[in-house]
Design a protein around this motif. Structure first.
Motif, PDB file in Angstrom:
ATOM      1  N   PHE A  44      -4.359  62.438 -29.210  1.00  0.00           N
ATOM      2  CA  PHE A  44      -5.601  63.146 -29.555  1.00  0.00           C
ATOM      3  C   PHE A  44      -6.867  62.491 -29.009  1.00  0.00           C
ATOM      4  O   PHE A  44      -7.919  63.137 -28.990  1.00  0.00           O
ATOM      5  N   LEU A  45      -6.785  61.243 -28.570  1.00  0.00           N
ATOM      6  CA  LEU A  45      -7.975  60.593 -28.019  1.00  0.00           C
ATOM      7  C   LEU A  45      -8.574  61.350 -26.830  1.00  0.00           C
ATOM      8  O   LEU A  45      -9.807  61.483 -26.745  1.00  0.00           O
ATOM      9  N   PRO A  46      -7.753  61.871 -25.897  1.00  0.00           N
ATOM     10  CA  PRO A  46      -8.354  62.636 -24.791  1.00  0.00           C
ATOM     11  C   PRO A  46      -9.141  63.853 -25.260  1.00  0.00           C
ATOM     12  O   PRO A  46     -10.183  64.182 -24.672  1.00  0.00           O
ATOM     13  N   PHE A  47      -8.665  64.522 -26.325  1.00  0.00           N
ATOM     14  CA  PHE A  47      -9.385  65.691 -26.836  1.00  0.00           C
ATOM     15  C   PHE A  47     -10.754  65.287 -27.382  1.00  0.00           C
ATOM     16  O   PHE A  47     -11.741  66.010 -27.206  1.00  0.00           O
ATOM     17  N   PHE A  50     -12.879  64.349 -24.151  1.00  0.00           N
ATOM     18  CA  PHE A  50     -13.249  65.519 -23.353  1.00  0.00           C
ATOM     19  C   PHE A  50     -14.232  66.415 -24.096  1.00  0.00           C
ATOM     20  O   PHE A  50     -15.102  67.039 -23.478  1.00  0.00           O
ATOM     21  N   SER A  51     -14.101  66.474 -25.427  1.00  0.00           N
ATOM     22  CA  SER A  51     -15.040  67.273 -26.223  1.00  0.00           C
ATOM     23  C   SER A  51     -16.424  66.648 -26.197  1.00  0.00           C
ATOM     24  O   SER A  51     -17.438  67.344 -26.070  1.00  0.00           O
ATOM     25  N   ALA A  52     -16.490  65.314 -26.301  1.00  0.00           N
ATOM     26  CA  ALA A  52     -17.778  64.618 -26.286  1.00  0.00           C
ATOM     27  C   ALA A  52     -18.465  64.738 -24.928  1.00  0.00           C
ATOM     28  O   ALA A  52     -19.695  64.832 -24.842  1.00  0.00           O
ATOM     29  N   GLN A  53     -17.652  64.750 -23.858  1.00  0.00           N
ATOM     30  CA  GLN A  53     -18.207  64.854 -22.510  1.00  0.00           C
ATOM     31  C   GLN A  53     -18.576  66.282 -22.122  1.00  0.00           C
ATOM     32  O   GLN A  53     -19.250  66.507 -21.127  1.00  0.00           O
ATOM     33  N   GLY A  54     -18.116  67.249 -22.904  1.00  0.00           N
ATOM     34  CA  GLY A  54     -18.389  68.642 -22.587  1.00  0.00           C
ATOM     35  C   GLY A  54     -17.346  69.276 -21.694  1.00  0.00           C
ATOM     36  O   GLY A  54     -17.496  70.438 -21.280  1.00  0.00           O
ATOM     37  N   THR A  55     -16.274  68.525 -21.366  1.00  0.00           N
ATOM     38  CA  THR A  55     -15.196  69.074 -20.536  1.00  0.00           C
ATOM     39  C   THR A  55     -14.471  70.199 -21.261  1.00  0.00           C
ATOM     40  O   THR A  55     -14.060  71.197 -20.644  1.00  0.00           O
ATOM     41  N   LEU A  56     -14.287  70.016 -22.575  1.00  0.00           N
ATOM     42  CA  LEU A  56     -13.679  71.063 -23.397  1.00  0.00           C
ATOM     43  C   LEU A  56     -14.786  71.912 -24.013  1.00  0.00           C
ATOM     44  O   LEU A  56     -15.739  71.383 -24.595  1.00  0.00           O
ATOM     45  N   SER A  57     -14.665  73.210 -23.901  1.00  0.00           N
ATOM     46  CA  SER A  57     -15.666  74.107 -24.491  1.00  0.00           C
ATOM     47  C   SER A  57     -15.422  74.252 -25.987  1.00  0.00           C
ATOM     48  O   SER A  57     -14.318  73.987 -26.488  1.00  0.00           O
ATOM     49  N   GLN A  58     -16.437  74.673 -26.687  1.00  0.00           N
ATOM     50  CA  GLN A  58     -16.330  74.835 -28.134  1.00  0.00           C
ATOM     51  C   GLN A  58     -15.371  75.949 -28.514  1.00  0.00           C
ATOM     52  O   GLN A  58     -14.939  76.024 -29.669  1.00  0.00           O
ATOM     53  N   ASP A  59     -15.028  76.810 -27.573  1.00  0.00           N
ATOM     54  CA  ASP A  59     -14.080  77.889 -27.842  1.00  0.00           C
ATOM     55  C   ASP A  59     -12.634  77.445 -27.690  1.00  0.00           C
ATOM     56  O   ASP A  59     -11.714  78.192 -28.033  1.00  0.00           O
ATOM     57  N   SER A  60     -12.406  76.231 -27.197  1.00  0.00           N
ATOM     58  CA  SER A  60     -11.048  75.741 -26.971  1.00  0.00           C
ATOM     59  C   SER A  60     -10.349  75.412 -28.292  1.00  0.00           C
ATOM     60  O   SER A  60     -10.986  74.954 -29.253  1.00  0.00           O
TER      61      SER A  60
END
Length: 305
Positions: A44-47, A50-60
């Motif tokens: 779960f660390l990558p999630f 990536f969320s903090a960096q904005g790589t993952l969108s809030q809709d993911s």
């Protein structure tokens, strides 16, 4: 949809128990549990990153919102509850047949239901009380089956560990209801990914401390630790089972009582492996006990609809 996810989570949990039994065979419990929390955290660390960096969108589905202490304090408490359940449960799984551990764990929905009655003021109907009685009878019969294998439910400390694990698990289930419920419904309304991601990390830190202070200094005089690939699969199946579970709870109209009951259907998978792979004994009597547990779950399901 949430009910289908609950069944999927149950199947994944069954395999989680099987790999846990494999990994703990002639192995040290504390380092195995630490590695489980470590691998779950690494998943779960990558999630989080990536969320903090904005790589993952809030809709993911895998987006982890940033939160402060006002949220993390709830997750830290959950970590303590779950880790207590896991610690007792791992020791019990190591020393008891999986065909006994599974049916006892399957009574957790009864504890959740009774807890909901005591904590949330819910009233049990006739169907639910029937399910509770059947669960109690199944435990009594299971104790009879255990005696044939030299396991005395009244005096065996591993049985007490198993019961404590089930109680802590039931408390965790009730707490999940509080965490996932919206503020309008009296809950906290936390993101499922925030809870699952961070409670694994907190558990890893706590188990790291336990490993260094309790096991490492005595490692040469206690049960040695040896690597088993089943340890990796413990983390994979547990993470998948919990992800599906939290996702189910986050859906509208999801009922924690029914989700908890369905998840205990994992006992079918673990029981089958106990019979076919681990070649455990006294299966005929245990099958009757298992059927009573499952019948009790059916009554609980009918009463909770």
């Amino acid at each position: 949809m949430w009910l289908i996810l609950a069944f999927l989570s149950a199947a994944l949990l069954g395999f989680y128990d099987v790999f846990k039994k494999m990994a703990l065979k002639d192995n040290a419990v504390i380092p195995v549990l630490f590695l489980n929390t470590l691998f779950c955290s690494l998943i779960f660390l990558p999630f989080i990153a990536f969320s903090a960096q904005g790589t993952l969108s809030q809709d993911s589905l895998f987006y982890v919102p940033s939160c402060g202490w006002d949220v993390h304090k709830y997750i830290l408490l959950k970590s303590c509850i779950v880790l207590s359940s896991w610690t007792f449960g791992y020791f019990a799984m190591k020393h008891l047949p999986i065909t006994i551990v599974g049916p006892v764990n399957a009574t957790r929905p009864v504890m959740v239901l009774v807890g909901a009655m005591l904590v949330f003021g819910e009233q049990l109907n006739v169907w639910q009380w029937t399910g509770v009685v059947l669960a109690i009878v199944s435990l009594f019969l299971l104790s009879k089956s255990g005696k044939k294998e030299g396991i005395d439910f009244k005096h065996d400390k591993w049985i007490y560990f198993l019961v404590l694990a089930a109680v802590c698990g039931a408390v965790s289930g009730l707490y999940d209801k509080f965490l996932m419920a919206s503020e309008q419904d009296g809950g906290v309304g936390l993101s499922r990914m925030v809870v699952q991601s961070w409670y694994n990390i907190y558990q890893c830190v706590m188990m790291g401390v336990v490993l260094l202070m309790a096991w490492w200094p005595k490692r040469k005089t206690t049960t040695p630790m040896h690597w088993h690939w089943a340890i990796v699969f413990i983390s994979l199946f547990l993470s998948a089972a919990d992800f599906v579970y939290f996702y189910a709870l986050s859906l509208p109209d999801a009922m924690i009582s029914i989700v908890s009951m369905v998840r205990r259907g994992s006992v079918i998978v673990s029981f089958m492996f106990g019979a076919m792979v681990f070649r455990e004994k006294n299966l005929r009597g245990k099958v009757v006990d298992l059927l009573l547990v499952l019948l009790g779950m059916v009554f609980l399901y009918i009463g909770s609809r």
